[in-house]
Design an enzyme around this catalytic site. Sequence first.
Site, PDB file in Angstrom:
ATOM      1  N   ARG A 125       0.823  -1.209   0.000  1.00  9.04           N
ATOM      2  CA  ARG A 125       0.000   0.000   0.000  1.00  9.04           C
ATOM      3  C   ARG A 125       0.857   1.260   0.000  1.00  9.04           C
ATOM      4  O   ARG A 125       0.366   2.354  -0.291  1.00  9.04           O
ATOM      5  CB  ARG A 125      -0.934  -0.015   1.206  1.00  9.04           C
ATOM      6  CG  ARG A 125      -2.010  -1.092   1.127  1.00  9.04           C
ATOM      7  CD  ARG A 125      -3.005  -0.929   2.263  1.00  9.04           C
ATOM      8  NE  ARG A 125      -4.000  -1.980   2.288  1.00  9.04           N
ATOM      9  CZ  ARG A 125      -5.120  -1.985   1.577  1.00  9.04           C
ATOM     10  NH1 ARG A 125      -5.358  -0.987   0.743  1.00  9.04           N
ATOM     11  NH2 ARG A 125      -6.001  -2.966   1.675  1.00  9.04           N
TER      12      ARG A 125
ATOM     13  N   LYS B 151      -4.860 -18.846   1.686  1.00 10.62           N
ATOM     14  CA  LYS B 151      -6.043 -19.422   2.315  1.00 10.62           C
ATOM     15  C   LYS B 151      -6.428 -18.579   3.533  1.00 10.62           C
ATOM     16  O   LYS B 151      -5.569 -17.892   4.102  1.00 10.62           O
ATOM     17  CB  LYS B 151      -5.775 -20.883   2.702  1.00 10.62           C
ATOM     18  CG  LYS B 151      -4.565 -21.089   3.641  1.00 10.62           C
ATOM     19  CD  LYS B 151      -4.863 -20.719   5.069  1.00 10.62           C
ATOM     20  CE  LYS B 151      -3.633 -20.553   5.902  1.00 10.62           C
ATOM     21  NZ  LYS B 151      -3.931 -19.818   7.172  1.00 10.62           N
TER      22      LYS B 151
ATOM     23  N   ASP C 280      -8.465 -18.848  10.265  1.00  8.59           N
ATOM     24  CA  ASP C 280      -7.006 -18.875  10.232  1.00  8.59           C
ATOM     25  C   ASP C 280      -6.440 -20.277  10.413  1.00  8.59           C
ATOM     26  O   ASP C 280      -5.481 -20.668   9.738  1.00  8.59           O
ATOM     27  CB  ASP C 280      -6.439 -17.958  11.313  1.00  8.59           C
ATOM     28  CG  ASP C 280      -5.072 -17.416  10.931  1.00  8.59           C
ATOM     29  OD1 ASP C 280      -4.066 -17.940  11.420  1.00  8.59           O
ATOM     30  OD2 ASP C 280      -5.022 -16.473  10.128  1.00  8.59           O
TER      31      ASP C 280
END
Length: 340
Positions: free
Chosen positions: A52, A112, A193
Amino acid sequence: MTAKTPMTGTAGSPNRQGKIRWGILATGTIARDFTADLQLLPDAEVFAVASRTKAAAEDFAARHGIPHAYGSWAELAADDRVDVVYVATPHSAHHDAAALCLDAGRAVLCEKPLTLDAAQARSLVELARSRGVFLMEAMWMRFNPAIRRVVELIGDGAIGEVRTVHADFGIAGPFEPSHRLRDPALGGGALLDLGVYPVSLAHLLLGVPAQVRAWSSPTPEGVDANTGVLLGYDNGALAALTCGIVSATPCRATVTGTEGRIELPPGFFRPDHLLLRRGNDEQQPAERIDVPYHGIGFTHEAEEVMRCLRAGLQESPLMPWQASIEVMELLDEARRQAAR
């Protein structure tokens, strides 16, 4: 279903004789580890990184010897020289980051869980399909050589018909309220997670269950802290799965069949060996089968991505789109039940 038509995005076809050029989107720990593994592969080139901020991207590029650094995701997505982008953001940004790259014609390997929920997963799959671009969830466990050996052994009938899968993944806290694992805005909680690993293992070995039961204790922020999931199958098989961010569990997995058992050691999601017990005589010693992995363990999913790109596939037969959607549906249902 595995697409076999060439990709038709704005990126040129990968150099099937030369190196596949990778872009890294985000600069956190998992991006660092994945990049280190990519650099072990002779047919991979880490070509660019985006963050960013330009400063974060340039720092990451300097530390890893990456020639191009971008201060926005859009700049990376627009670079036609990049064959595939690895999305390594927090869960909450997976959909937007992957969609940006797919829409620009970049192939995507997305960490994932693929997205925050099944609706987002289906959205990404439809975008990849409509753009004719490769997309794969980075569930590295499915590509681990020992896990693939488990699948082979089961297919060969080494333990008969699978009847139970037990797996747990718990890590010790405490985590501060601001930690991403406790932050709802970042997709926090144990299930997304950690629980994605036991659920994915059960799905890999048993498929979609007929019934799902789930229980959880929440954090003050409202994400799941300690969760149990029970999957029931029409053939009588069961999967008992747990995950948590409150205590360190053994992180083992056991697959039991009518004629034997396979045990995966702590860190079952990245094992370098397995124990095979043929028959039901507990007095007989188990056979240890060593199946080492390369690097940290990310190399195997990266190799599959590059194999698929060179073959012109839109999805991997080892991690098909439907599997990612089905696992997200199971996680959605578990969270729905746990929140009651």
